[in-house]
Design an enzyme around this catalytic site. Structure first.
Site, short mmCIF file in Angstrom:
data_model
loop_
_atom_site.label_atom_id
_atom_site.label_comp_id
_atom_site.label_asym_id
_atom_site.label_seq_id
_atom_site.Cartn_x
_atom_site.Cartn_y
_atom_site.Cartn_z
N GLY A 240 0.70 -1.26 0.05
CA GLY A 240 0.28 -0.28 -0.10
C GLY A 240 0.54 1.46 -0.05
CD GLU A 275 0.21 -9.13 1.35
OE1 GLU A 275 -0.72 -8.34 0.86
OE2 GLU A 275 -0.15 -10.65 1.84
N PRO A 276 4.77 -5.29 -0.59
CG PRO A 276 7.11 -4.90 -0.86
CD PRO A 276 6.00 -5.85 -0.05
NE ARG A 278 0.53 2.39 -6.22
CZ ARG A 278 -0.53 2.31 -7.01
NH1 ARG A 278 -0.64 2.91 -8.10
NH2 ARG A 278 -1.56 1.76 -6.64
NE ARG A 315 -2.00 3.10 -11.56
CZ ARG A 315 -1.77 4.46 -10.97
NH1 ARG A 315 -1.02 5.28 -11.96
NH2 ARG A 315 -2.45 4.65 -9.84
CE1 TYR A 319 -8.18 1.81 -10.38
CE2 TYR A 319 -6.09 2.36 -11.40
CZ TYR A 319 -6.94 1.23 -10.89
OH TYR A 319 -6.92 0.04 -11.11
CB CYS A 344 -12.78 4.75 -31.21
SG CYS A 344 -11.61 4.81 -32.92
CD GLU A 345 -13.51 3.95 -24.21
OE1 GLU A 345 -13.94 4.30 -23.24
OE2 GLU A 345 -13.75 2.88 -24.65
#
Ligand code: LLP
Length: 419
Positions: A240, A275-276, A278, A315, A319, A344-345
């Protein structure tokens, strides 16, 4: 600190100019730095140096590339996996089964069997129901498997709602107020060796306080469990820790995190597990892209259309995430632009009204901090292929994942003969 630096005005990864990679492999392409991965792994471990024998398992979901896992396995990291596929990868990369932790709310029957047969180090159970199922399977195979119970501490991680996992309404873990009762029930099952508790409240945390609050609740639970006569020898504190996505952004350092953990877990008398994801891989990778063309529409800033798209780096679309965007050979001039991909969006937008290096057709640029949750979240939407991955080591580099062309994806499809 990372090894993506300008030398003589051009962006290098360690000693390799990015233009050389673009020329050899084409664009878009993910580029990782081995030295940066190693540095981050060591800084994280050093941050925990006040703890007695911490177990560090890299969250494979952040970057499951086999070469990346090999680098981290060689640094002594285990693996946190959430699927049979990730378990297969971790083992294929040479990580030891005993160093693997298996998390996830929806482990299937087949995945539970796969984990048991591989001899993994710990199952993190996300429900009472999963515990009963695992016990039956393990007992049937003549095994007792080391397990921890993941608790949901009902703490607001103050991060993006889609990557927040520790609120009561989230699907993860068991409610704290039922945890002791569930743990005690699971502890008497013949197939389980209940040995600990696990917690993970979310990702890209930019403050330590929510973590400290959650750990405080876990500490109280451990006391309660012991008072009931349960054995608790391990506590998995999850991952986290956030990383800076913007130049000059401040996030807690591994040393500050480690100091907080040491304070929060004093007297627990357990082996701590981490549990890293990122924080290890995020700033060890960039997505290298080329400008297809620039275009104007209306009176606003121009659109810089790059050859990477939301299917390659999800991402920003998913987000609203920010990724710094730099020219590989900046001229010194700047411009304000919208950065978009070819899909195409309208969601295929990396940034709006961003002040960036002036760019023209054919120029190379990078999205930074793309080493975690980048390639692994790719899709082939719009019948685009999968982006290749390159690992740099000093002045050499290797393709560590091939580009998968649309043709190869199509080759896996069948039109039934009755059509
Ligand atoms: N442990 C568990 C149980 C997790 O669910 C996660 C991440 C981690 C560890 C690693 O967390 P980290 O240290 O990387 O924050 N796709 C999102 C991130 C989703 C994270 C999911 N779980 C993104 O791109 O921001």
């Amino acid at each position: 600190m990372d090894h993506f630096q300008f030398k003589n005005g051009v962006l290098h990864v360690e000693d390799v100019p990015l233009a050389a990679i673009a020329e050899a492999v084409g664009t878009p392409v993910y580029v990782y730095s081995r030295a940066t991965l190693i540095r981050h792994a060591r800084v994280f471990r050093d941050g925990l140096s006040a703890l007695d024998n911490p177990h560090i398992a890299f969250a494979v979901k952040a970057n499951p590339n086999l070469a990346v896992l090999k680098v981290l396995g060689d640094e002594g990291f285990g693996a946190d996996v959430v699927s049979g596929g990730e378990l297969t990868r971790a083992l294929a990369a040479g990580m030891r089964a005993a160093e693997v932790v298996f998390s996830g709310v929806g482990k299937t029957h087949a995945e539970l069997i796969q984990g048991i047969e591989a001899g993994i180090g710990q199952f993190n159970l996300e429900s009472e129901e999963e515990g009963y199922e695992l016990s039956v399977i393990a007992h049937g195979l003549g095994r007792r498997v080391p397990s921890a119970l993941r608790v949901n501490p009902d703490v607001d991680a103050r991060t993006h709602e889609k990557i927040s996992t520790g609120k009561r309404e989230n699907k993860f873990g068991v409610p704290l107020d039922r945890a002791a009762e569930i743990y005690a029930a699971l502890a008497v099952l013949p197939g389980l060796e209940m040995r600990g508790v696990a917690v993970h409240i979310g990702s890209q945390l930019t403050e330590l306080e929510p973590l400290e609050t959650a750990f405080g609740k876990v500490g109280a639970l451990i006391e309660e469990l012991r008072a009931r006569g349960c054995t608790v020898t391990h506590a998995d504190l999850g991952g986290g820790l956030g990383v800076p996505y913007r130049k000059n952004e401040e996030t807690p350092t591994p040393a500050e995190y480690g100091a907080m953990v040491a304070r929060a877990t004093q007297g627990w008398n357990v082996q701590l597990m981490f549990e890293p994801g990122r924080v290890i891989a995020g700033n060890a990778g960039v997505l290298l892209t080329r400008v297809v063309r620039t275009k104007r529409s209306g009176n606003g800033p121009p659109f810089v259309v790059v050859d990477a798209a939301m299917n390659d780096l999800m991402r920003p679309a998913m987000y609203g995430a920010w990724h710094d965007f730099d020219a590989v050979a900046p001229s010194g001039e700047r411009m304000t632009a919208h950065i978009v991909g070819p899909i195409c969006e309208t969601g295929d937008t990396f940034a709006m009204d961003r002040e960036i290096d002036a760019l023209a057709t054919g120029d190379l640029a990078v999205f930074r901090t793309a080493g975690a949750y980048g390639a692994t979240m790719a899709s082939s939407y719009n019948s685009r292929g999968f982006v290749p991955e390159v690992l740099v080591d000093g002045d050499r580099f290797a393709v560590v994942a091939d580009r998968i062309d649309p043709q190869a994806i199509m080759d896996a499809e069948r039109v039934p003969e009755w059509l």
